[in-house]
Motif scaffolding. Sequence first.
Motif, mmCIF file in Angstrom:
data_model
loop_
_atom_site.group_PDB
_atom_site.id
_atom_site.type_symbol
_atom_site.label_atom_id
_atom_site.label_comp_id
_atom_site.label_asym_id
_atom_site.label_seq_id
_atom_site.Cartn_x
_atom_site.Cartn_y
_atom_site.Cartn_z
ATOM 1 N N LEU B 32 0.804 -1.267 -0.043
ATOM 2 C CA LEU B 32 0.132 -0.061 0.029
ATOM 3 C C LEU B 32 0.963 1.400 -0.081
ATOM 4 C CD1 LEU B 32 -2.909 -1.219 2.559
ATOM 5 C CD2 LEU B 32 -3.130 -0.737 -0.051
ATOM 6 N N ALA B 33 1.805 1.257 0.676
ATOM 7 C CA ALA B 33 2.860 2.426 0.792
ATOM 8 C C ALA B 33 3.406 2.743 -0.501
ATOM 9 C CB ALA B 33 4.061 2.229 1.879
ATOM 10 N N MET B 34 3.667 1.595 -1.158
ATOM 11 C CA MET B 34 4.361 1.963 -2.738
ATOM 12 C C MET B 34 3.304 2.701 -3.520
ATOM 13 S SD MET B 34 7.513 0.943 -2.994
ATOM 14 C CE MET B 34 7.491 1.446 -1.255
ATOM 15 N N VAL B 35 1.866 2.105 -3.325
ATOM 16 C CA VAL B 35 1.009 3.006 -4.184
ATOM 17 C C VAL B 35 0.875 4.400 -3.952
ATOM 18 C CG1 VAL B 35 -1.397 2.766 -4.527
ATOM 19 C CG2 VAL B 35 -0.331 0.522 -4.546
ATOM 20 N N ILE B 36 0.835 4.482 -2.356
ATOM 21 C CA ILE B 36 0.572 5.722 -1.755
ATOM 22 C C ILE B 36 1.673 6.791 -2.455
ATOM 23 C CG2 ILE B 36 0.294 7.450 0.211
ATOM 24 C CD1 ILE B 36 -0.917 4.995 1.552
ATOM 25 N N ALA B 90 -5.972 -1.542 11.827
ATOM 26 C CA ALA B 90 -4.931 -0.027 12.392
ATOM 27 C C ALA B 90 -3.583 0.060 12.084
ATOM 28 C CB ALA B 90 -5.561 0.119 13.787
ATOM 29 N N ALA B 91 -3.096 -1.022 12.176
ATOM 30 C CA ALA B 91 -1.572 -1.035 12.257
ATOM 31 C C ALA B 91 -1.261 -0.927 10.570
ATOM 32 C CB ALA B 91 -0.955 -2.294 12.634
ATOM 33 N N ILE B 92 -1.808 -1.549 9.869
ATOM 34 C CA ILE B 92 -1.779 -1.491 8.484
ATOM 35 C C ILE B 92 -1.982 0.030 7.868
ATOM 36 C CG2 ILE B 92 -2.868 -2.024 6.028
ATOM 37 C CD1 ILE B 92 -2.980 -4.989 7.144
ATOM 38 N N LEU B 93 -3.128 0.531 8.319
ATOM 39 C CA LEU B 93 -3.234 1.890 8.128
ATOM 40 C C LEU B 93 -2.192 2.837 8.122
ATOM 41 C CD1 LEU B 93 -5.449 3.909 6.814
ATOM 42 C CD2 LEU B 93 -6.052 4.369 9.349
ATOM 43 N N VAL B 94 -1.519 2.740 9.455
ATOM 44 C CA VAL B 94 -0.533 3.481 10.024
ATOM 45 C C VAL B 94 0.557 3.489 9.142
ATOM 46 C CG1 VAL B 94 0.630 4.401 11.985
ATOM 47 C CG2 VAL B 94 -1.649 4.141 12.208
ATOM 48 N N PHE B 95 1.184 2.069 9.205
ATOM 49 C CA PHE B 95 2.321 1.648 8.571
ATOM 50 C C PHE B 95 2.371 2.139 6.832
ATOM 51 C CE2 PHE B 95 3.033 -1.622 12.079
ATOM 52 C CZ PHE B 95 4.169 -0.977 12.786
ATOM 53 N N SER B 96 1.241 2.111 6.439
ATOM 54 C CA SER B 96 1.274 2.175 4.948
ATOM 55 C C SER B 96 1.333 3.736 4.868
ATOM 56 C CB SER B 96 0.101 1.534 4.366
ATOM 57 O OG SER B 96 -1.154 1.861 4.733
ATOM 58 N N ASN B 98 2.367 5.803 7.002
ATOM 59 C CA ASN B 98 3.881 6.467 7.277
ATOM 60 C C ASN B 98 4.924 6.018 6.318
ATOM 61 O OD1 ASN B 98 6.768 5.737 8.984
ATOM 62 N ND2 ASN B 98 5.462 7.176 10.006
ATOM 63 N N GLU B 99 4.999 4.768 5.810
ATOM 64 C CA GLU B 99 6.009 4.637 4.897
ATOM 65 C C GLU B 99 5.656 5.242 3.439
ATOM 66 O OE1 GLU B 99 8.788 3.371 5.054
ATOM 67 O OE2 GLU B 99 9.074 3.443 2.932
ATOM 68 N N GLY B 100 4.412 5.411 3.100
ATOM 69 C CA GLY B 100 3.954 6.023 1.987
ATOM 70 C C GLY B 100 4.622 7.563 1.855
ATOM 71 N N ALA B 101 4.743 8.052 3.076
ATOM 72 C CA ALA B 101 5.419 9.394 2.979
ATOM 73 C C ALA B 101 6.772 9.486 2.756
ATOM 74 C CB ALA B 101 4.876 10.298 4.371
ATOM 75 N N TYR B 102 7.562 8.494 3.352
ATOM 76 C CA TYR B 102 9.115 8.369 3.174
ATOM 77 C C TYR B 102 9.191 7.954 1.692
ATOM 78 C CZ TYR B 102 9.973 9.177 7.923
ATOM 79 O OH TYR B 102 9.914 9.639 9.289
ATOM 80 N N SER B 103 8.670 7.105 1.327
ATOM 81 C CA SER B 103 8.828 6.384 -0.339
ATOM 82 C C SER B 103 8.481 7.451 -1.241
ATOM 83 C CB SER B 103 8.343 5.004 -0.382
ATOM 84 O OG SER B 103 6.768 5.135 -0.174
ATOM 85 N N ALA B 104 7.305 8.291 -0.950
ATOM 86 C CA ALA B 104 7.086 9.168 -1.954
ATOM 87 C C ALA B 104 8.320 10.187 -2.253
ATOM 88 C CB ALA B 104 5.962 10.235 -1.537
ATOM 89 N N GLU B 105 9.112 10.607 -1.146
ATOM 90 C CA GLU B 105 10.199 11.208 -1.558
ATOM 91 C C GLU B 105 11.178 10.570 -2.195
ATOM 92 O OE1 GLU B 105 8.834 14.130 -1.210
ATOM 93 O OE2 GLU B 105 10.652 15.107 -0.140
ATOM 94 N N THR B 106 11.556 9.198 -1.848
ATOM 95 C CA THR B 106 12.476 8.581 -2.580
ATOM 96 C C THR B 106 12.180 8.485 -4.177
ATOM 97 O OG1 THR B 106 12.780 7.101 -0.762
ATOM 98 C CG2 THR B 106 13.665 6.213 -2.661
ATOM 99 N N ILE B 107 10.765 8.066 -4.243
ATOM 100 C CA ILE B 107 10.139 8.085 -5.749
ATOM 101 C C ILE B 107 10.444 9.177 -6.390
ATOM 102 C CG2 ILE B 107 8.255 7.301 -7.092
ATOM 103 C CD1 ILE B 107 7.642 5.415 -4.702
ATOM 104 N N ARG B 108 10.086 10.187 -5.592
ATOM 105 C CA ARG B 108 10.161 11.709 -6.337
ATOM 106 C C ARG B 108 11.429 11.988 -6.923
ATOM 107 N NH1 ARG B 108 10.293 17.401 -5.052
ATOM 108 N NH2 ARG B 108 10.918 16.635 -3.150
ATOM 109 N N GLY B 109 12.412 11.501 -6.011
ATOM 110 C CA GLY B 109 13.938 11.824 -6.456
ATOM 111 C C GLY B 109 14.261 10.871 -7.488
ATOM 112 N N ALA B 110 13.919 9.739 -7.693
ATOM 113 C CA ALA B 110 13.919 8.943 -8.667
ATOM 114 C C ALA B 110 13.608 9.367 -9.921
ATOM 115 C CB ALA B 110 13.793 7.571 -8.328
ATOM 116 N N LEU B 111 12.233 9.641 -9.734
ATOM 117 C CA LEU B 111 11.752 10.405 -11.082
ATOM 118 C C LEU B 111 12.284 11.377 -11.648
ATOM 119 C CD1 LEU B 111 7.809 10.254 -10.242
ATOM 120 C CD2 LEU B 111 8.842 8.698 -11.342
ATOM 121 N N GLU B 112 12.700 12.131 -10.794
ATOM 122 C CA GLU B 112 13.504 13.563 -11.408
ATOM 123 C C GLU B 112 14.971 12.951 -11.713
ATOM 124 O OE1 GLU B 112 13.025 16.162 -8.264
ATOM 125 O OE2 GLU B 112 11.043 16.735 -9.090
#
Lengths: 247, 220
Positions: B32-36, B90-96, B98-112
């Motif tokens: 889910l985090a990857m999708v987010i 609840a745990a799935i919601l929070v972990f996804s 949370n990780e979604g926000a971090y991976s968003a930055e990683t992926i944005r950098g990679a896109l650029e």
Amino acid sequence: MIEVKGIRKKFGDLEVLKGLDLTVNKGDVIAILGPSGSGKTTLLRCMNFLERADEGTMYFDSDVVDMHKADKKTIHNIRNKTAFVFQSFNLFTNKTALENVTIGLTVARKMDKHKAEEIGKKLLDKVGLSDKYNSYPSQLSGGQQQRVGIARALAADPEIIYFDEPTSALDPELIGEVLKVIKELADDGMTMLVVTHEMNFAKNVSNRVIFMEEGKIISSSGTKEFFEEQKNERVRNFIKNILKKGE
Amino acid sequence: MKILSLIADSFFKILIPGIKVTIPLTVISFSLAMVIGTITALVQFADIKYLKQLARFYIWVIRGTPLLIQLFVVFYGLPSIGVVMNPFPAAILVFSINEGAYSAETIRGALESVPKGQIEAGYCCGLNFLQIMWHIVLPQAFKVAFPSLANALIAMVKDTSLAANITVMEMFMVTQQIVARTYQALVLYLELAFIYLMFSTVLTKLQTYCEKKLSAKGAR
Ligand SMILES: Nc1ncnc2c1ncn2[C@@H]1O[C@H](COP(=O)(O)OP(=O)(O)O)[C@@H](O)[C@H]1O
Ligand SMILES: [Mg+2]
């Protein structure tokens, strides 16, 4: 076939195109010369809407397009009839040579994969890359990459191809193979607009030459007339200097 | 001897919730985090008004607050406004999230990191923005982002132990219960650490293998 009138383009305060007019007839091969920074790249980019002109009207076949206001659909239609060959090739590095050529057909035009591959292979054969179908761009020389770039441009069967200094990023010994391919296209009757610094190419392949300086066309005539009866002294000097450098 | 049999007895008692809870929790949350993360990165990359601001806000809030507190807010806090969730979802919601926000930055950098010229070439070939993203930019960006994302996955396996705090019956929670009965804190927690180490080691090996595969395919 294509006529543009009054193209203007500014980057911030810098006026790069100062109201250009240009007419391209079917089968024309027009060489665009001019010093670096004169706006040649910007002109081609505006004509293909990679850059949005501030003003200008384009007459493409029977369409009349306001180049500043053109909407997505209009731009898409125009791009379907045109192709672009870049100075730095801009091949898709995650795709093979063949996929680079076919992606516009399979993805954008939803063509059947086998049919697209047939076309793609034919085009790669045409540019002399029969043995490189499955090579990735990183495995090809600059000259080979640019020939893939040309095959990719041909894939959509465009009415006109824009070339922006197609050989400027190449080692001298690789320039010939690319120019040869472009010359063959000219012989086939392809309509082309070629920004180049290769004087011999301009002399031998184009039927018309345009000289740009500071965002304006300051000389435009048939090729023979351009080189042999050039009245503008600055243009004469520019040509002389380039020919000297080439020696 | 007593210690050895304790280790043997407890090993599967801990490992089984590892397989039944920790791994699904990680796999689902990370997917889910990857999708987010991808959507959040694309929204910024495409420079979509308002959505871009929203993405920045989301990343700012999530990265600026502790994961543990996010878990507490969702599980213990939200019920007071009528949102009651079971511990696992609840745990799935929070972990996804949370990780979604971090991976968003990683992926944005990679896109650029993908050359803009390829995007322009894509338009010239008649592709639209999403087709260019899907066929050209994302595959290349994925390769660039892969090592960081793999590290994030390994980190998440370990972070799932925080879910014990909201009563998810994962490995840490189960170990705590065994400790409460046997008072063998050192042995049991070391054993738990060892099981996490096994999980991480498998993933690290997998990461190395995949990186080799990726770089073999159409070297950049
Ligand atoms: N995206 C841009 N932003 C700002 N300035 C630009 C941009 N693209 C080109 N220019 C400027 O416009 C002028 C003309 O550039 P260009 O069209 O590339 O000329 P040429 O291709 O003839 O060398 C140059 O001064 C260049 O620095
Ligand atoms: Mg240029």
